[in-house]
Enzyme design. Structure first.
Site, PDB file in Angstrom:
ATOM      1  N   TYR A 177       3.377   3.664  -7.276  1.00  0.00           N
ATOM      2  CA  TYR A 177       3.986   3.242  -5.784  1.00  0.00           C
ATOM      3  C   TYR A 177       3.759   1.643  -6.234  1.00  0.00           C
ATOM      4  O   TYR A 177       3.055   1.203  -7.105  1.00  0.00           O
ATOM      5  CB  TYR A 177       2.800   3.760  -4.835  1.00  0.00           C
ATOM      6  CG  TYR A 177       1.394   3.179  -4.746  1.00  0.00           C
ATOM      7  CD1 TYR A 177       0.456   3.653  -5.501  1.00  0.00           C
ATOM      8  CD2 TYR A 177       1.276   1.565  -4.136  1.00  0.00           C
ATOM      9  CE1 TYR A 177      -0.825   3.128  -5.669  1.00  0.00           C
ATOM     10  CE2 TYR A 177      -0.052   1.227  -4.406  1.00  0.00           C
ATOM     11  CZ  TYR A 177      -1.073   1.908  -4.661  1.00  0.00           C
ATOM     12  OH  TYR A 177      -2.245   1.502  -4.886  1.00  0.00           O
ATOM     13  N   CYS A 178       4.155   0.791  -5.265  1.00  0.00           N
ATOM     14  CA  CYS A 178       4.089  -0.764  -5.287  1.00  0.00           C
ATOM     15  C   CYS A 178       4.005  -1.120  -3.941  1.00  0.00           C
ATOM     16  O   CYS A 178       3.254  -0.729  -3.277  1.00  0.00           O
ATOM     17  CB  CYS A 178       5.087  -1.310  -6.296  1.00  0.00           C
ATOM     18  SG  CYS A 178       6.835  -0.883  -5.972  1.00  0.00           S
ATOM     19  N   ARG A 179       4.979  -1.998  -3.396  1.00  0.00           N
ATOM     20  CA  ARG A 179       4.766  -2.976  -2.295  1.00  0.00           C
ATOM     21  C   ARG A 179       5.290  -2.233  -1.173  1.00  0.00           C
ATOM     22  O   ARG A 179       5.143  -2.575   0.088  1.00  0.00           O
ATOM     23  CB  ARG A 179       5.558  -4.269  -2.328  1.00  0.00           C
ATOM     24  CG  ARG A 179       4.878  -4.981  -3.450  1.00  0.00           C
ATOM     25  CD  ARG A 179       5.519  -6.399  -3.909  1.00  0.00           C
ATOM     26  NE  ARG A 179       4.738  -7.111  -4.782  1.00  0.00           N
ATOM     27  CZ  ARG A 179       5.269  -7.809  -5.841  1.00  0.00           C
ATOM     28  NH1 ARG A 179       6.815  -7.849  -6.019  1.00  0.00           N
ATOM     29  NH2 ARG A 179       4.537  -8.318  -6.551  1.00  0.00           N
ATOM     30  N   CYS A 183      10.553  -1.956  -2.964  1.00  0.00           N
ATOM     31  CA  CYS A 183       9.887  -2.548  -4.254  1.00  0.00           C
ATOM     32  C   CYS A 183      10.469  -1.747  -5.324  1.00  0.00           C
ATOM     33  O   CYS A 183      10.562  -0.848  -5.520  1.00  0.00           O
ATOM     34  CB  CYS A 183       8.420  -2.482  -4.023  1.00  0.00           C
ATOM     35  SG  CYS A 183       7.574  -3.286  -5.515  1.00  0.00           S
TER      36      CYS A 183
END
Lengths: 216, 216
Positions: A177-179, A183
DNA sequence: CAAGTATTCAATAGATATATTGAATACTTG
DNA sequence: CAAGTATTCAATATATCTATTGAATACTTG
Protein backbone atom coordinates in the site's frame (compact mmCIF):
# COMPACT_ATOMS: atom_id res chain seq x y z
CA UNK A 1 -30.20 39.82 6.49
CA UNK A 2 -32.78 39.09 3.82
CA UNK A 3 -33.27 35.53 2.60
CA UNK A 4 -31.59 36.24 -0.72
CA UNK A 5 -28.53 37.81 0.95
CA UNK A 6 -28.23 34.89 3.31
CA UNK A 7 -28.34 32.34 0.52
CA UNK A 8 -25.84 34.31 -1.53
CA UNK A 9 -23.48 34.49 1.44
CA UNK A 10 -23.72 30.74 2.06
CA UNK A 11 -23.33 29.69 -1.57
CA UNK A 12 -20.49 32.17 -2.13
CA UNK A 13 -18.64 30.75 0.86
CA UNK A 14 -19.24 27.21 -0.24
CA UNK A 15 -18.13 27.97 -3.80
CA UNK A 16 -14.98 29.54 -2.39
CA UNK A 17 -14.08 26.32 -0.61
CA UNK A 18 -14.75 24.24 -3.72
CA UNK A 19 -12.79 26.66 -5.90
CA UNK A 20 -9.79 26.17 -3.65
CA UNK A 21 -10.12 22.45 -4.28
CA UNK A 22 -10.61 22.71 -8.04
CA UNK A 23 -6.97 22.66 -9.12
CA UNK A 24 -5.02 19.49 -9.90
CA UNK A 25 -1.81 20.64 -8.23
CA UNK A 26 -3.63 21.60 -5.06
CA UNK A 27 -5.24 18.18 -5.01
CA UNK A 28 -1.85 16.56 -5.33
CA UNK A 29 -0.60 18.71 -2.47
CA UNK A 30 -3.54 17.54 -0.38
CA UNK A 31 -2.61 13.92 -1.10
CA UNK A 32 0.96 14.58 0.01
CA UNK A 33 -0.12 16.39 3.17
CA UNK A 34 -2.53 13.55 3.96
CA UNK A 35 0.55 11.46 4.76
CA UNK A 36 1.72 13.89 7.43
CA UNK A 37 3.03 17.43 7.61
CA UNK A 38 5.55 18.63 5.03
CA UNK A 39 7.58 21.78 4.45
CA UNK A 40 7.25 23.73 1.20
CA UNK A 41 10.47 22.08 0.11
CA UNK A 42 8.97 18.66 0.81
CA UNK A 43 6.07 19.50 -1.50
CA UNK A 44 8.38 20.82 -4.21
CA UNK A 45 10.40 17.60 -4.17
CA UNK A 46 7.42 15.32 -4.74
CA UNK A 47 5.62 17.45 -7.34
CA UNK A 48 6.65 19.26 -10.51
CA UNK A 49 5.98 22.66 -8.94
CA UNK A 50 8.44 25.50 -8.49
CA UNK A 51 9.06 26.90 -5.04
CA UNK A 52 7.10 30.13 -5.48
CA UNK A 53 4.23 28.35 -7.17
CA UNK A 54 3.97 25.68 -4.47
CA UNK A 55 4.01 28.42 -1.84
CA UNK A 56 1.15 30.22 -3.54
CA UNK A 57 -0.96 27.10 -3.87
CA UNK A 58 -0.36 26.34 -0.21
CA UNK A 59 -1.57 29.78 0.71
CA UNK A 60 -4.76 29.31 -1.26
CA UNK A 61 -5.33 26.12 0.72
CA UNK A 62 -4.51 27.88 3.99
CA UNK A 63 -6.81 30.82 3.30
CA UNK A 64 -9.65 28.40 2.70
CA UNK A 65 -9.31 26.37 5.89
CA UNK A 66 -7.98 23.28 4.16
CA UNK A 67 -4.44 23.21 5.52
CA UNK A 68 -2.75 24.80 8.51
CA UNK A 69 0.84 26.04 8.86
CA UNK A 70 3.33 25.70 11.68
CA UNK A 71 6.65 27.51 11.72
CA UNK A 72 9.81 25.92 13.10
CA UNK A 73 13.21 27.50 12.53
CA UNK A 74 13.36 28.58 8.88
CA UNK A 75 10.83 25.97 7.88
CA UNK A 76 7.06 26.27 7.50
CA UNK A 77 5.36 22.92 7.92
CA UNK A 78 1.95 22.50 6.36
CA UNK A 79 -0.61 19.85 7.25
CA UNK A 80 -4.28 19.02 6.65
CA UNK A 81 -6.42 21.17 8.92
CA UNK A 82 -8.42 18.33 10.53
CA UNK A 83 -9.72 14.80 10.09
CA UNK A 84 -13.15 16.05 9.05
CA UNK A 85 -11.63 17.59 5.96
CA UNK A 86 -9.60 14.46 5.24
CA UNK A 87 -12.76 12.41 5.47
CA UNK A 88 -14.57 14.75 3.08
CA UNK A 89 -11.68 14.63 0.62
CA UNK A 90 -11.73 10.85 0.64
CA UNK A 91 -15.46 10.89 -0.05
CA UNK A 92 -14.79 13.05 -3.13
CA UNK A 93 -12.09 10.66 -4.36
CA UNK A 94 -14.28 7.63 -3.78
CA UNK A 95 -17.19 9.21 -5.63
CA UNK A 96 -15.01 10.24 -8.55
CA UNK A 97 -13.40 6.82 -8.94
CA UNK A 98 -16.68 4.94 -8.67
CA UNK A 99 -19.09 7.19 -10.55
CA UNK A 100 -17.10 9.09 -13.18
CA UNK A 101 -16.57 6.63 -16.02
CA UNK A 102 -13.49 8.35 -17.40
CA UNK A 103 -11.63 8.27 -14.10
CA UNK A 104 -12.70 4.72 -13.33
CA UNK A 105 -11.34 3.66 -16.72
CA UNK A 106 -8.03 5.45 -16.28
CA UNK A 107 -7.56 3.90 -12.85
CA UNK A 108 -8.38 0.40 -14.09
CA UNK A 109 -6.01 0.66 -17.03
CA UNK A 110 -3.21 1.79 -14.74
CA UNK A 111 -3.85 -1.16 -12.45
CA UNK A 112 -4.00 -3.60 -15.36
CA UNK A 113 -0.71 -2.31 -16.75
CA UNK A 114 0.86 -3.21 -13.43
CA UNK A 115 -0.89 -6.53 -12.81
CA UNK A 116 -2.60 -4.79 -9.89
CA UNK A 117 -6.23 -5.29 -10.92
CA UNK A 118 -7.03 -7.62 -8.05
CA UNK A 119 -6.71 -4.94 -5.40
CA UNK A 120 -7.67 -5.72 -1.81
CA UNK A 121 -10.11 -3.43 0.01
CA UNK A 122 -9.54 -2.22 3.57
CA UNK A 123 -12.34 -4.50 4.78
CA UNK A 124 -10.76 -7.52 3.08
CA UNK A 125 -7.37 -6.61 4.48
CA UNK A 126 -8.76 -6.64 7.99
CA UNK A 127 -10.08 -10.21 7.72
CA UNK A 128 -6.92 -11.33 5.91
CA UNK A 129 -4.71 -10.03 8.71
CA UNK A 130 -6.83 -11.93 11.23
CA UNK A 131 -6.92 -15.24 9.39
CA UNK A 132 -3.76 -15.53 7.31
CA UNK A 133 -0.08 -14.87 7.59
CA UNK A 134 0.30 -11.96 5.16
CA UNK A 135 3.13 -9.45 4.80
CA UNK A 136 1.73 -5.91 4.80
CA UNK A 137 4.21 -3.69 2.98
CA UNK A 138 4.29 0.13 3.22
CA UNK A 139 6.16 1.31 0.13
CA UNK A 140 6.09 5.05 0.87
CA UNK A 141 9.28 6.95 1.77
CA UNK A 142 10.55 6.13 5.26
CA UNK A 143 9.64 9.48 6.84
CA UNK A 144 6.01 9.12 5.79
CA UNK A 145 5.95 5.69 7.43
CA UNK A 146 7.31 7.30 10.58
CA UNK A 147 4.54 9.91 10.66
CA UNK A 148 2.02 7.08 10.76
CA UNK A 149 1.29 3.74 9.13
CA UNK A 150 -1.16 0.86 9.16
CA UNK A 151 -0.73 -1.26 12.28
CA UNK A 152 1.44 -4.27 11.53
CA UNK A 153 2.97 -2.86 8.34
CA UNK A 154 6.62 -3.16 7.39
CA UNK A 155 8.39 -0.19 5.82
CA UNK A 156 9.88 -1.04 2.42
CA UNK A 157 10.44 2.23 0.54
CA UNK A 158 10.59 1.79 -3.23
CA UNK A 159 14.26 2.79 -3.43
CA UNK A 160 15.17 0.00 -1.02
CA UNK A 161 12.91 -2.55 -2.67
CA UNK A 162 15.54 -4.34 -4.77
CA UNK A 163 18.04 -4.67 -1.94
CA UNK A 164 15.44 -5.97 0.53
CA UNK A 165 13.83 -8.25 -2.03
CA UNK A 166 15.78 -11.39 -1.15
CA UNK A 167 14.54 -11.38 2.43
CA UNK A 168 10.88 -11.96 1.49
CA UNK A 169 9.46 -15.45 1.32
CA UNK A 170 7.70 -16.40 -1.91
CA UNK A 171 5.23 -18.51 0.07
CA UNK A 172 3.81 -15.59 2.01
CA UNK A 173 1.18 -13.40 0.39
CA UNK A 174 2.21 -9.75 0.19
CA UNK A 175 -0.13 -6.71 0.28
CA UNK A 176 1.47 -3.42 -0.76
CA UNK A 177 0.00 0.00 0.00
CA UNK A 178 1.02 3.63 -0.28
CA UNK A 179 -0.66 7.05 -0.20
CA UNK A 180 -4.11 6.29 -1.55
CA UNK A 181 -5.93 5.06 -4.65
CA UNK A 182 -3.95 7.38 -6.94
CA UNK A 183 -0.53 6.49 -5.57
CA UNK A 184 1.55 4.63 -8.14
CA UNK A 185 4.20 3.29 -5.77
CA UNK A 186 2.05 0.31 -4.78
CA UNK A 187 1.34 -0.45 -8.46
CA UNK A 188 5.05 -0.45 -9.21
CA UNK A 189 5.73 -2.71 -6.26
CA UNK A 190 3.13 -5.16 -7.56
CA UNK A 191 4.63 -5.13 -11.05
CA UNK A 192 8.21 -5.62 -9.86
CA UNK A 193 7.52 -8.28 -7.25
CA UNK A 194 5.05 -10.25 -9.33
CA UNK A 195 7.62 -10.37 -12.15
CA UNK A 196 10.01 -11.88 -9.61
CA UNK A 197 7.49 -14.58 -8.79
CA UNK A 198 6.09 -13.23 -5.55
CA UNK A 199 2.41 -13.43 -4.67
CA UNK A 200 1.51 -9.77 -4.28
CA UNK A 201 -1.59 -7.57 -4.51
CA UNK A 202 -2.12 -3.92 -3.76
CA UNK A 203 -4.45 -2.31 -1.25
CA UNK A 204 -7.19 -0.39 -3.04
CA UNK A 205 -6.89 2.52 -0.63
CA UNK A 206 -3.89 3.87 1.29
CA UNK A 207 -2.72 4.97 4.71
CA UNK A 208 -4.99 8.06 5.07
CA UNK A 209 -8.12 6.00 4.33
CA UNK A 210 -7.10 3.44 6.95
CA UNK A 211 -6.47 6.22 9.45
CA UNK A 212 -9.91 7.80 8.97
CA UNK A 213 -11.62 4.40 9.04
CA UNK A 214 -9.94 3.52 12.35
CA UNK A 215 -10.64 6.79 14.16
CA UNK A 216 -13.86 5.69 15.90
CA UNK B 1 0.97 5.19 -19.11
CA UNK B 2 3.78 6.49 -16.92
CA UNK B 3 3.13 7.19 -13.26
CA UNK B 4 3.24 10.95 -13.76
CA UNK B 5 0.78 10.83 -16.67
CA UNK B 6 -1.59 8.67 -14.66
CA UNK B 7 -1.57 11.01 -11.69
CA UNK B 8 -2.03 14.04 -13.92
CA UNK B 9 -5.00 12.38 -15.61
CA UNK B 10 -6.62 11.52 -12.28
CA UNK B 11 -6.07 14.90 -10.67
CA UNK B 12 -7.16 16.76 -13.81
CA UNK B 13 -10.37 14.76 -13.89
CA UNK B 14 -10.99 15.31 -10.21
CA UNK B 15 -10.28 19.05 -10.50
CA UNK B 16 -12.73 19.22 -13.40
CA UNK B 17 -15.50 17.81 -11.21
CA UNK B 18 -14.70 20.22 -8.40
CA UNK B 19 -14.48 23.16 -10.80
CA UNK B 20 -17.99 22.37 -11.96
CA UNK B 21 -19.09 22.60 -8.33
CA UNK B 22 -17.19 25.78 -7.54
CA UNK B 23 -19.83 28.30 -8.58
CA UNK B 24 -22.53 29.68 -6.26
CA UNK B 25 -25.30 29.60 -8.86
CA UNK B 26 -24.54 26.01 -9.77
CA UNK B 27 -24.68 25.10 -6.09
CA UNK B 28 -28.06 26.75 -5.81
CA UNK B 29 -29.22 24.81 -8.87
CA UNK B 30 -28.05 21.61 -7.20
CA UNK B 31 -30.10 22.45 -4.12
CA UNK B 32 -33.18 23.01 -6.27
CA UNK B 33 -32.68 19.78 -8.21
CA UNK B 34 -32.18 17.90 -4.96
CA UNK B 35 -35.91 18.38 -4.37
CA UNK B 36 -36.81 16.59 -7.61
CA UNK B 37 -36.45 17.17 -11.32
CA UNK B 38 -37.05 20.62 -12.75
CA UNK B 39 -37.19 22.19 -16.20
CA UNK B 40 -34.91 25.08 -17.13
CA UNK B 41 -37.88 27.34 -16.59
CA UNK B 42 -38.37 25.90 -13.10
CA UNK B 43 -34.77 26.79 -12.25
CA UNK B 44 -35.13 30.29 -13.69
CA UNK B 45 -38.19 30.95 -11.53
CA UNK B 46 -36.50 30.07 -8.25
CA UNK B 47 -33.16 31.76 -8.91
CA UNK B 48 -32.09 35.16 -10.20
CA UNK B 49 -30.63 33.64 -13.38
CA UNK B 50 -31.63 34.45 -16.95
CA UNK B 51 -32.79 31.65 -19.21
CA UNK B 52 -29.62 31.40 -21.30
CA UNK B 53 -27.40 31.62 -18.26
CA UNK B 54 -29.28 28.92 -16.38
CA UNK B 55 -29.11 26.70 -19.44
CA UNK B 56 -25.35 27.14 -19.64
CA UNK B 57 -24.83 26.37 -15.97
CA UNK B 58 -26.99 23.27 -16.34
CA UNK B 59 -24.84 22.12 -19.20
CA UNK B 60 -21.68 22.52 -17.16
CA UNK B 61 -23.30 20.32 -14.52
CA UNK B 62 -24.42 17.81 -17.15
CA UNK B 63 -21.00 17.62 -18.82
CA UNK B 64 -19.48 16.81 -15.46
CA UNK B 65 -21.78 13.98 -14.46
CA UNK B 66 -23.57 15.93 -11.78
CA UNK B 67 -27.03 16.19 -13.31
CA UNK B 68 -28.85 14.30 -16.03
CA UNK B 69 -31.39 15.54 -18.55
CA UNK B 70 -34.64 14.04 -19.80
CA UNK B 71 -36.63 15.48 -22.66
CA UNK B 72 -40.42 15.50 -22.70
CA UNK B 73 -42.37 17.52 -25.25
CA UNK B 74 -40.68 20.92 -25.50
CA UNK B 75 -39.34 20.65 -21.97
CA UNK B 76 -35.95 19.43 -20.75
CA UNK B 77 -36.14 18.15 -17.20
CA UNK B 78 -32.92 18.11 -15.21
CA UNK B 79 -32.26 16.07 -12.08
CA UNK B 80 -29.36 15.03 -9.84
CA UNK B 81 -27.51 12.17 -11.50
CA UNK B 82 -27.65 9.72 -8.57
CA UNK B 83 -27.92 9.39 -4.80
CA UNK B 84 -24.18 8.93 -4.45
CA UNK B 85 -23.65 12.46 -5.69
CA UNK B 86 -26.40 13.80 -3.46
CA UNK B 87 -24.74 12.15 -0.50
CA UNK B 88 -21.38 13.65 -1.41
CA UNK B 89 -22.93 17.09 -1.82
CA UNK B 90 -24.50 16.85 1.61
CA UNK B 91 -21.14 15.89 3.09
CA UNK B 92 -19.66 19.08 1.61
CA UNK B 93 -22.46 21.21 3.05
CA UNK B 94 -22.15 19.60 6.46
CA UNK B 95 -18.39 20.11 6.51
CA UNK B 96 -18.68 23.74 5.44
CA UNK B 97 -21.32 24.60 8.01
CA UNK B 98 -19.53 22.85 10.87
CA UNK B 99 -15.88 23.64 10.14
CA UNK B 100 -15.75 26.97 8.30
CA UNK B 101 -16.19 29.63 10.95
CA UNK B 102 -17.52 32.28 8.59
CA UNK B 103 -20.30 30.08 7.24
CA UNK B 104 -21.22 28.74 10.66
CA UNK B 105 -21.55 32.33 11.89
CA UNK B 106 -23.69 33.44 8.95
CA UNK B 107 -26.00 30.45 9.40
CA UNK B 108 -26.36 31.04 13.14
CA UNK B 109 -27.14 34.72 12.70
CA UNK B 110 -29.80 33.90 10.13
CA UNK B 111 -31.40 31.41 12.52
CA UNK B 112 -31.25 33.87 15.42
CA UNK B 113 -32.93 36.57 13.36
CA UNK B 114 -35.82 34.20 12.83
CA UNK B 115 -36.05 32.73 16.31
CA UNK B 116 -34.95 29.45 14.73
CA UNK B 117 -31.78 28.82 16.75
CA UNK B 118 -33.19 25.76 18.51
CA UNK B 119 -33.25 23.63 15.38
CA UNK B 120 -34.10 19.94 15.61
CA UNK B 121 -31.76 17.37 14.06
CA UNK B 122 -33.00 14.47 11.94
CA UNK B 123 -32.12 12.08 14.77
CA UNK B 124 -34.10 14.11 17.28
CA UNK B 125 -37.02 14.34 14.89
CA UNK B 126 -37.17 10.58 14.65
CA UNK B 127 -37.51 10.07 18.39
CA UNK B 128 -39.95 12.99 18.66
CA UNK B 129 -42.21 11.47 16.03
CA UNK B 130 -42.22 8.20 17.96
CA UNK B 131 -42.90 9.65 21.40
CA UNK B 132 -44.88 12.85 20.96
CA UNK B 133 -47.75 14.20 18.93
CA UNK B 134 -45.91 16.71 16.73
CA UNK B 135 -47.03 18.35 13.50
CA UNK B 136 -44.34 17.95 10.82
CA UNK B 137 -44.78 20.76 8.31
CA UNK B 138 -43.30 20.76 4.78
CA UNK B 139 -43.20 24.41 3.74
CA UNK B 140 -41.83 23.91 0.21
CA UNK B 141 -43.97 24.55 -2.87
CA UNK B 142 -46.64 21.89 -3.38
CA UNK B 143 -45.02 20.24 -6.42
CA UNK B 144 -41.79 19.65 -4.51
CA UNK B 145 -43.81 17.95 -1.79
CA UNK B 146 -45.40 15.77 -4.43
CA UNK B 147 -42.01 14.65 -5.80
CA UNK B 148 -41.18 13.35 -2.34
CA UNK B 149 -41.41 14.33 1.32
CA UNK B 150 -40.64 13.12 4.82
CA UNK B 151 -43.04 10.37 5.86
CA UNK B 152 -45.85 11.80 7.93
CA UNK B 153 -45.34 15.42 6.83
CA UNK B 154 -48.15 17.81 5.94
CA UNK B 155 -47.76 20.14 2.97
CA UNK B 156 -48.11 23.79 3.96
CA UNK B 157 -46.50 25.91 1.22
CA UNK B 158 -45.45 29.35 2.41
CA UNK B 159 -47.98 31.14 0.20
CA UNK B 160 -50.80 29.20 1.83
CA UNK B 161 -49.44 29.60 5.36
CA UNK B 162 -51.62 32.52 6.46
CA UNK B 163 -54.85 31.01 5.19
CA UNK B 164 -54.16 27.61 6.77
CA UNK B 165 -52.86 29.13 10.00
CA UNK B 166 -56.15 29.01 11.89
CA UNK B 167 -56.44 25.25 11.55
CA UNK B 168 -53.32 24.50 13.63
CA UNK B 169 -53.59 23.88 17.35
CA UNK B 170 -51.35 25.99 19.58
CA UNK B 171 -50.96 23.05 21.96
CA UNK B 172 -49.23 20.84 19.40
CA UNK B 173 -45.53 21.29 18.78
CA UNK B 174 -44.73 22.11 15.13
CA UNK B 175 -41.53 21.19 13.26
CA UNK B 176 -41.04 22.98 9.92
CA UNK B 177 -38.63 21.85 7.22
CA UNK B 178 -37.81 22.72 3.64
CA UNK B 179 -34.99 22.10 1.16
CA UNK B 180 -31.98 21.82 3.42
CA UNK B 181 -29.86 23.78 5.89
CA UNK B 182 -29.67 26.82 3.59
CA UNK B 183 -33.37 26.99 2.82
CA UNK B 184 -34.96 30.10 4.31
CA UNK B 185 -38.59 29.01 4.01
CA UNK B 186 -38.46 27.05 7.26
CA UNK B 187 -36.87 30.03 9.03
CA UNK B 188 -39.65 32.30 7.83
CA UNK B 189 -42.26 29.79 8.94
CA UNK B 190 -40.70 29.74 12.41
CA UNK B 191 -40.65 33.53 12.63
CA UNK B 192 -44.24 33.96 11.47
CA UNK B 193 -45.79 31.17 13.54
CA UNK B 194 -43.83 31.89 16.71
CA UNK B 195 -44.99 35.53 16.50
CA UNK B 196 -48.52 34.16 16.38
CA UNK B 197 -47.92 32.23 19.57
CA UNK B 198 -47.35 28.78 18.13
CA UNK B 199 -44.72 26.40 19.49
CA UNK B 200 -42.54 25.86 16.44
CA UNK B 201 -38.95 24.86 15.66
CA UNK B 202 -37.21 24.15 12.38
CA UNK B 203 -35.50 20.98 11.23
CA UNK B 204 -31.75 21.54 10.92
CA UNK B 205 -31.63 19.62 7.64
CA UNK B 206 -34.22 19.23 4.89
CA UNK B 207 -35.96 16.70 2.69
CA UNK B 208 -32.87 15.57 0.67
CA UNK B 209 -30.92 14.80 3.84
CA UNK B 210 -33.81 12.74 5.17
CA UNK B 211 -34.04 10.90 1.86
CA UNK B 212 -30.34 9.94 1.84
CA UNK B 213 -30.43 8.99 5.51
CA UNK B 214 -33.39 6.65 4.95
CA UNK B 215 -32.04 4.87 1.87
CA UNK B 216 -30.52 1.94 3.80
C1' DC C 1 26.27 41.09 12.33
C1' DA C 2 27.20 38.72 7.86
C1' DA C 3 26.03 34.95 5.01
C1' DG C 4 23.01 31.45 3.88
C1' DT C 5 18.55 29.33 3.44
C1' DA C 6 13.39 28.76 3.32
C1' DT C 7 9.61 31.04 2.24
C1' DT C 8 6.72 34.75 0.66
C1' DC C 9 5.55 38.85 -1.97
C1' DA C 10 4.49 41.74 -6.09
C1' DA C 11 3.93 42.39 -10.83
C1' DT C 12 2.59 40.60 -15.10
C1' DA C 13 1.10 38.02 -19.18
C1' DG C 14 -1.64 34.37 -20.74
C1' DA C 15 -5.43 31.20 -19.94
C1' DT C 16 -9.98 30.22 -18.31
C1' DA C 17 -14.67 31.35 -16.46
C1' DT C 18 -18.83 34.08 -16.59
C1' DA C 19 -22.88 37.02 -17.91
C1' DT C 20 -25.03 39.13 -21.61
C1' DT C 21 -26.95 39.55 -26.01
C1' DG C 22 -29.30 38.12 -30.00
C1' DA C 23 -30.05 34.44 -32.98
C1' DA C 24 -30.80 29.46 -34.02
C1' DT C 25 -32.81 25.03 -33.10
C1' DA C 26 -36.26 21.62 -31.89
C1' DC C 27 -40.43 20.42 -30.71
C1' DT C 28 -45.68 20.94 -30.23
C1' DT C 29 -50.04 22.33 -31.52
C1' DG C 30 -53.49 24.11 -34.30
C1' DC D 1 -46.95 23.61 -42.50
C1' DA D 2 -47.26 27.95 -39.71
C1' DA D 3 -46.96 29.91 -35.25
C1' DG D 4 -45.56 29.52 -30.68
C1' DT D 5 -42.64 28.01 -26.97
C1' DA D 6 -38.60 25.98 -24.45
C1' DT D 7 -34.10 25.52 -24.84
C1' DT D 8 -29.54 25.96 -26.74
C1' DC D 9 -25.88 28.11 -29.40
C1' DA D 10 -22.34 31.60 -30.69
C1' DA D 11 -19.91 35.71 -29.97
C1' DT D 12 -17.99 38.87 -26.87
C1' DA D 13 -16.44 41.79 -23.04
C1' DT D 14 -15.20 41.46 -18.28
C1' DA D 15 -13.50 39.19 -14.42
C1' DT D 16 -10.81 35.71 -12.27
C1' DC D 17 -7.10 32.15 -12.10
C1' DT D 18 -2.48 30.61 -12.88
C1' DA D 19 2.61 30.28 -13.73
C1' DT D 20 6.61 32.84 -14.03
C1' DT D 21 9.97 36.03 -12.72
C1' DG D 22 12.81 38.54 -9.70
C1' DA D 23 13.00 40.64 -5.44
C1' DA D 24 11.96 40.94 -0.41
C1' DT D 25 11.46 38.97 4.12
C1' DA D 26 12.44 36.15 8.12
C1' DC D 27 15.01 33.22 10.37
C1' DT D 28 19.40 30.53 11.62
C1' DT D 29 24.08 29.83 12.13
C1' DG D 30 28.75 30.88 12.26
Amino acid sequence: MKGREFKDAMYDGLAKLLKALSNPYRLEIIEMLSQGEKSVEGIVQTTTLTFANASQHLQVLKNNNIVKARKEKQYVFYSIINDEFLSLYQHVIKYAVQEIAELEKTLNRQREDNNASNAVSLDELETMLQNKDVLLMDVRPAFEFEFGHITGAMSVPMNEMMSKLKSFSKDKEIIAYCRGPFCVLADEAVRILSEQGYSIRRLDEGYPEWKIKNLN
